[in-house]
Design an enzyme around this catalytic site. Structure first.
Site, PDB file in Angstrom:
ATOM      1  CB  THR A  62      -1.025  -0.083   1.166  1.00 33.12           C
ATOM      2  OG1 THR A  62      -1.944   0.980   1.037  1.00 33.12           O
ATOM      3  CG2 THR A  62      -0.375  -0.040   2.532  1.00 33.12           C
ATOM      4  CE  LYS A  66      -1.660   0.546  -3.547  1.00 39.68           C
ATOM      5  NZ  LYS A  66      -3.054   0.772  -3.869  1.00 39.68           N
ATOM      6  CG  ASN A  87      -3.079  -4.372  -4.963  1.00 43.85           C
ATOM      7  OD1 ASN A  87      -2.850  -5.268  -5.778  1.00 43.85           O
ATOM      8  ND2 ASN A  87      -4.227  -4.259  -4.333  1.00 43.85           N
ATOM      9  CG  ASP A 102      -5.573  -1.286  -5.832  1.00 40.43           C
ATOM     10  OD1 ASP A 102      -5.903  -1.941  -4.831  1.00 40.43           O
ATOM     11  OD2 ASP A 102      -4.555  -0.577  -5.876  1.00 40.43           O
ATOM     12  N   GLY A 127      -9.903  12.632 -10.698  1.00 41.82           N
ATOM     13  CA  GLY A 127      -8.529  12.341 -10.297  1.00 41.82           C
ATOM     14  C   GLY A 127      -7.785  11.580 -11.374  1.00 41.82           C
ATOM     15  N   GLY A 130      -2.245   7.859  -8.651  1.00 44.74           N
ATOM     16  CA  GLY A 130      -1.959   6.431  -8.552  1.00 44.74           C
ATOM     17  C   GLY A 130      -3.205   5.586  -8.327  1.00 44.74           C
ATOM     18  NE  ARG A 152      -5.286  19.877  -7.503  1.00 40.04           N
ATOM     19  CZ  ARG A 152      -4.875  19.602  -6.277  1.00 40.04           C
ATOM     20  NH1 ARG A 152      -5.514  20.113  -5.232  1.00 40.04           N
ATOM     21  NH2 ARG A 152      -3.848  18.810  -6.069  1.00 40.04           N
ATOM     22  CE1 TYR A 217      -9.139   1.556   3.250  1.00 43.17           C
ATOM     23  CE2 TYR A 217     -10.247   1.230   5.341  1.00 43.17           C
ATOM     24  CZ  TYR A 217      -9.106   1.160   4.565  1.00 43.17           C
ATOM     25  OH  TYR A 217      -7.945   0.699   5.130  1.00 43.17           O
TER      26      TYR A 217
HETATM   27  P1  ATR Z   1      -3.144   8.663  -5.004  1.00 42.19           P
HETATM   28  O1  ATR Z   1      -2.092   7.592  -4.972  1.00 42.19           O
HETATM   29  O2  ATR Z   1      -4.008   8.709  -3.772  1.00 42.19           O
HETATM   30  O3  ATR Z   1      -3.939   8.654  -6.264  1.00 42.19           O
HETATM   31  P2  ATR Z   1      -1.678  10.899  -6.071  1.00 42.19           P
HETATM   32  O4  ATR Z   1      -1.043  10.037  -7.094  1.00 42.19           O
HETATM   33  O5  ATR Z   1      -0.852  11.932  -5.361  1.00 42.19           O
HETATM   34  O6  ATR Z   1      -2.331  10.050  -4.911  1.00 42.19           O
HETATM   35  O7  ATR Z   1      -2.935  11.626  -6.762  1.00 42.19           O
HETATM   36  C1  ATR Z   1      -3.798  12.451  -6.035  1.00 42.19           C
HETATM   37  C2  ATR Z   1      -4.952  12.850  -6.952  1.00 42.19           C
HETATM   38  O8  ATR Z   1      -5.901  13.607  -6.199  1.00 42.19           O
HETATM   39  C3  ATR Z   1      -4.537  13.739  -8.116  1.00 42.19           C
HETATM   40  O9  ATR Z   1      -5.392  13.479  -9.194  1.00 42.19           O
HETATM   41  C4  ATR Z   1      -4.769  15.143  -7.534  1.00 42.19           C
HETATM   42  O10 ATR Z   1      -4.961  16.143  -8.519  1.00 42.19           O
HETATM   43  P3  ATR Z   1      -3.654  16.817  -9.214  1.00 42.19           P
HETATM   44  O11 ATR Z   1      -3.165  15.826 -10.204  1.00 42.19           O
HETATM   45  O12 ATR Z   1      -4.181  18.049  -9.856  1.00 42.19           O
HETATM   46  O13 ATR Z   1      -2.704  17.098  -8.086  1.00 42.19           O
HETATM   47  C5  ATR Z   1      -6.048  14.909  -6.798  1.00 42.19           C
HETATM   48  N1  ATR Z   1      -6.326  15.871  -5.714  1.00 42.19           N
HETATM   49  C6  ATR Z   1      -5.770  15.932  -4.493  1.00 42.19           C
HETATM   50  N2  ATR Z   1      -6.316  16.903  -3.748  1.00 42.19           N
HETATM   51  C7  ATR Z   1      -7.286  17.492  -4.524  1.00 42.19           C
HETATM   52  C8  ATR Z   1      -8.225  18.549  -4.325  1.00 42.19           C
HETATM   53  N3  ATR Z   1      -8.297  19.211  -3.186  1.00 42.19           N
HETATM   54  N4  ATR Z   1      -9.054  18.855  -5.350  1.00 42.19           N
HETATM   55  C9  ATR Z   1      -8.991  18.164  -6.520  1.00 42.19           C
HETATM   56  N5  ATR Z   1      -8.127  17.162  -6.770  1.00 42.19           N
HETATM   57  C10 ATR Z   1      -7.283  16.817  -5.780  1.00 42.19           C
END
Ligand code: ATR
Length: 273
Positions: A62, A66, A87, A102, A127, A130, A152, A217
């Site tokens: 986790t 990963k 994973n 996953d 999003g 990962g 975003r 979760y």
């Molecule tokens: P994970 O492994 O949990 O997917 P990650 O690879 O860091 O973590 O990705 C986090 C995702 O959540 C990304 O898509 C991020 O958007 P950005 O690519 O623009 O950074 C998104 N994210 C995190 N906080 C956010 C927020 N407050 N509003 C919108 N998107 C958010």
């Protein structure tokens, strides 16, 4: 002899995996010991090798390992290869085999447990990090009518859509572009909920949805699920079912026996509204 398995992450205190695998083992009569390991951020590979050399047969992986686990593997199954992350690892002699459950866990939860067909559905995924990467291919295998990725940082969503284009109809967009679209299923795969934040999805994009699904979760009614609830989405779910279903897939891979997931999910489910 008791066979050894583990989950590795950092932090790992919150993990439910030992409880889930312990229940599966008890229900199926498998003699396994499954522990949680807090992996070292600098020496992750040493921790994996130490567990393997002590007789470990498999590991769940986790955050944040990963990608490192993927790099460490000597063989990668297709789902892990396409997600670029793993994973679940299986150890056989010197072989370190990587898979990724996953996505299939999420797909099984949505279709089998929650009863929503993905075939022909209009899907919106928020999003492009990962968590989302690992989930998308098994979705596309179910042939949704359309899969829209909103992020975003729009370039990350468009890169991912381009990579996945060969597997189905995938579009990317910004949150602002969503106001005119309608979807059947909306999935929040951002990490916003972990910080109690709301991704800037317009409520109108949720108006026709039948299911709103939060990949995280145990966070209760997150800002995303609250938005969906207020928009009238009839079914809300968090990622507890996905967690249990991906665990079940790893259990089958390691032990060759399929555990029943229903009772474990019911025990872990916290009502959202
Ligand atoms: P994970 O492994 O949990 O997917 P990650 O690879 O860091 O973590 O990705 C986090 C995702 O959540 C990304 O898509 C991020 O958007 P950005 O690519 O623009 O950074 C998104 N994210 C995190 N906080 C956010 C927020 N407050 N509003 C919108 N998107 C958010």
């Amino acid at each position: 002899m008791t066979d050894k398995y583990a989950v590795i992450g950092n932090p790992i205190g919150h993990t439910k995996s030992p409880m889930i695998h312990g229940s599966f083992a008890k229900d199926t009569g498998q003699d396994i010991d499954y522990v949680a390991i807090e992996g070292s951020l600098e020496h992750f590979a040493d921790d994996v090798h130490a567990f393997r050399k002590a007789g470990g047969l498999g590991m769940n992986v986790t955050a944040p390992f990963k990608l490192q686990a993927f790099a460490l593997a000597t063989e990668r199954l297709e789902r892990a290869e396409l997600a670029g992350a793993t994973n679940a690892l299986k150890f056989e002699g010197d072989r370190i085999i990587a898979d990724n459950f996953d996505g299939v866990g999420l797909t099984n939860d949505i279709q089998r447990n929650l009863g929503f067909a993905l075939k022909g559905a209009r899907m919106l995924v928020l999003g492009a990090g990962g968590a989302v990467r690992g989930a998308l291919l098994p979705f596309l295998a179910q042939q949704p009518e359309l899969l829209v990725l909103a992020n975003r940082t729009e370039s990350k969503a468009s890169d991912l859509a381009t990579q996945l284009g060969a597997h189905g109809r995938v579009h990317s967009c910004s949150y602002g572009d969503l106001a005119r679209e309608r979807f059947d299923i909306v999935i929040n795969g951002t990490s916003a909920s972990l910080k109690a934040e709301l991704p800037p999805v317009p409520a109108v994009a949720l108006r026709n949805a039948k299911l709103a699904y939060e990949l995280a979760y145990g966070k209760g009614l997150t800002p995303f699920l609250r938005l969906a609830h207020n928009a009238g989405v009839p079914k809300l779910a968090d990622g507890v079912g996905m967690l249990v279903e991906q665990a079940a897939e790893a259990f089958v891979w390691w032990r060759g026996v399929r555990p029943d997931t229903r009772a474990v999910i019911d025990r872990m489910t916290i009502p959202l509204v």
